[in-house]
Motif scaffolding. Structure first.
Motif, PDB file in Angstrom:
ATOM      1  N   PRO A 258       0.831  -1.199   0.000  1.00  0.00           N
ATOM      2  CA  PRO A 258       0.000   0.000   0.000  1.00  0.00           C
ATOM      3  C   PRO A 258       0.876   1.263   0.000  1.00  0.00           C
ATOM      4  CG  PRO A 258      -0.793  -1.578   1.626  1.00  0.00           C
ATOM      5  CD  PRO A 258       0.521  -2.102   1.136  1.00  0.00           C
ATOM      6  N   ALA A 259       0.330   2.342  -0.511  1.00  0.00           N
ATOM      7  CA  ALA A 259       1.088   3.604  -0.581  1.00  0.00           C
ATOM      8  C   ALA A 259       1.517   4.046   0.815  1.00  0.00           C
ATOM      9  CB  ALA A 259       0.225   4.675  -1.233  1.00  0.00           C
ATOM     10  N   ASN A 260       2.689   4.650   0.866  1.00  0.00           N
ATOM     11  CA  ASN A 260       3.211   5.226   2.117  1.00  0.00           C
ATOM     12  C   ASN A 260       3.239   4.214   3.258  1.00  0.00           C
ATOM     13  OD1 ASN A 260       3.650   7.866   1.039  1.00  0.00           O
ATOM     14  ND2 ASN A 260       1.429   8.136   1.067  1.00  0.00           N
ATOM     15  N   SER A 261       3.765   3.042   2.955  1.00  0.00           N
ATOM     16  CA  SER A 261       3.867   2.004   3.989  1.00  0.00           C
ATOM     17  C   SER A 261       5.039   2.248   4.933  1.00  0.00           C
ATOM     18  CB  SER A 261       4.057   0.627   3.329  1.00  0.00           C
ATOM     19  OG  SER A 261       2.900   0.217   2.641  1.00  0.00           O
ATOM     20  N   PHE A 262       5.969   3.104   4.533  1.00  0.00           N
ATOM     21  CA  PHE A 262       7.228   3.221   5.275  1.00  0.00           C
ATOM     22  C   PHE A 262       7.298   4.521   6.061  1.00  0.00           C
ATOM     23  CE2 PHE A 262       8.031   0.226   1.943  1.00  0.00           C
ATOM     24  CZ  PHE A 262       8.961  -0.662   2.457  1.00  0.00           C
TER      25      PHE A 262
END
Ligand code: SF4
Length: 498
Positions: A433-437
């Protein structure tokens, strides 16, 4: 200090922070070694945790994966959370919080029956000092010599490794760049890794080589020029693929390539087709008939060489073999560069307009090239702290992973676990998913990691059984955001293998 979930980010969160009373206490975040002291209504150094009403709160919402968008809605006051079928929801570690400083059970340990198997998923965000990226950049253009330093914002954050089939490979980050150098180097490394993991573009420069803009899933831009095609193969392979289509239209074809430059009539493919030798010898080291190494230096010209003028690789033309009127095609492995020559009476190549059949053959090479992309694989080692969040006897979790009894996912995305000791895994960031980090200033990256295994196995390895909760319970408490996995990524399968 209690950690709570702040719910979905956005206007509600801003209102919540604004409403924090002035007399609320300062809280100390213990979710990483930085130990931020956070004033009321503020967030810590990483912006991941904040002081909400005197309580330590994870500021990003927990993320759950759903099989369909309508399967989960944001948990509102009027929703009891019980209508969600566990098989339709996977609780990821994105926004879950960490186990630091190690002795705590994971933030969420979720029990669910999946296809008749009673499963447990241990969910936590990992703080990874031992982590980095493997970058595959689809281009033949020379980015730099093997081992050449790669820089971001002037700092060395990695190096060139090797070339794969049609791609250049970089290694970025790793513990030596994150923590083994200067503070500036660590910060530049962490910032670049985080940006690339979360899908942003970054400019890199290679010492003695090219500059390249990279972004997961996007075409690389080399020295300001967007790359469009990944080569169809090396020069030899290109001949093998297209030789029969050139037969009758050209007397010789030279496919210029930094790896193997192919010469059709010398090549086995030309011989099979009964082609007459053309007597045109190219520079470089002859490997096998019709296959030449090192015809030029690496570069950003024809076929990943420094060639601008293709005839410069022709060493000689044998007058005993060649003939006036001989038709010669020179082409690169992507078809982006091509030129058509006919030998004159003195056996000198004269460039002429390309016949339609040859133009079609060149276009066919281009048609068979795949789009050039950047691929970003995050690689990290899940160490003791993470595993202690799952079990009091961490080596048993490691063994369960190595035996395939415990499945590892990252943000719900499948990972590859390296053989051998430890839990060293790689994941394609574009499947997450987007912006997982996230990151912390130590510096280190924060990445989601989930371990799924049968409940009986979890109990046997000393799991924190008293902390196992139902999916509905987690959803009701955490007020998650629901995300559908990117196209082509399978829903996490939580049955054990074997
Ligand atoms: S950097 Fe973030 S995780 Fe670490 S102590 Fe500060 S707020 Fe907590």
């Amino acid at each position: 200090m209690t950690t709570t979930h702040a719910g979905p980010a956005g206007p509600d969160e801003a209102a919540l922070l604004a409403a924090t009373t002035a007399d609320a206490e300062i809280v100390t975040c213990d979710a990483c070694p930085v130990l931020c002291r956070i004033r009321p209504g503020k967030t810590g150094a990483c912006d991941r945790y904040g002081n909400v009403g005197g309580r330590l709160a994870r500021m990003d919402p927990l993320t759950v994966l759903t099989r369909a968008p309508e399967a989960v809605r944001f948990a509102g006051d009027d929703w009891d959370g019980n209508t969600i079928a566990a098989k339709d929801v996977f609780v990821t570690a994105i926004g879950a919080g960490t186990t630091y400083p190690d002795y705590k059970p994971a933030p969420f340990i979720v029990g669910a029956e999946i296809d008749g198997v009673d499963m447990v998923t241990v969910v936590s965000e990992g703080i990874f000092s031992y982590c980095g990226l493997k970058l595959k950049i689809d281009t033949d253009r020379h980015l730099g010599a093997e081992c050449a330093p790669v820089r971001a914002n002037g700092e060395v954050i990695g190096h060139v490794t090797t070339a794969e089939y049609g791609s250049q490979m970089l290694s970025l980050g790793g513990v030596h760049h994150l923590t083994g150098g200067s503070k500036k180097e660590g910060v530049a490394t962490c910032e670049t890794l985080l940006a690339l993991c979360n899908g942003a573009a970054r400019d890199l420069t290679v010492d003695g080589g090219a500059s390249v803009r990279v972004q997961a899933g996007a075409a690389p831009i080399v020295d300001g020029v967007p790359e469009s095609r990944m080569r169809v193969g090396c020069g030899s392979a290109t001949i093998g693929i297209f030789a029969s289509q050139w037969l009758g239209h050209a007397d010789e074809v030279i496919v210029v390539d930094d790896h193997i430059t192919g010469v059709l009539t010398e090549h086995q493919a030309g011989k099979f087709l009964g082609m007459r030798p053309a007597g045109i010898r190219v520079r470089g080291r002859r490997s096998t008939p019709g296959r030449y190494f090192q015809v030029a230096n690496p570069g950003v010209g024809w076929g990943g060489t420094d060639i601008v003028e293709p005839l410069t690789i022709v060493e000689r033309i044998d007058p005993k073999i060649a003939w006036p009127g001989l038709r010669l095609l020179m082409v690169s492995t992507t078809g982006e560069h091509a030129a058509w020559f006919v030998l004159d009476g003195a056996l000198r190549p004269q460039q002429e307009a390309m016949p339609a059949a040859i133009a079609d053959a060149v276009a066919r090479i281009g048609e068979n090239c795949e789009p050039a992309l950047c691929s970003v694989l995050f690689m990290a080692g899940a160490g003791g702290s993470l595993r202690a969040g799952a079990t009091e006897n961490p080596v048993l979790l490691t063994r369960a992973v190595q035996r395939g009894r415990a499945r590892v996912t990252s943000g719900g995305a499948p990972v590859h676990v390296w053989p051998g000791g430890g839990i060293t895994f790689m994941v394609d960031v574009s499947t997450m998913p987007a912006n997982s980090f996230g990151s912390v200033p130590t510096p280190a990256l924060v990445a989601p990691i989930e371990f799924s295994l049968p409940r009986s196995d979890y109990a046997a390895l000393g799991g924190h059984m008293g902390r196992v909760r139902s999916v509905a319970d987690v959803l009701a408490e955490a007020r998650p955001r629901a995300v559908v996995l990117p196209d082509g990524v399978a829903f996490p399968i939580t049955e054990p293998r074997g």
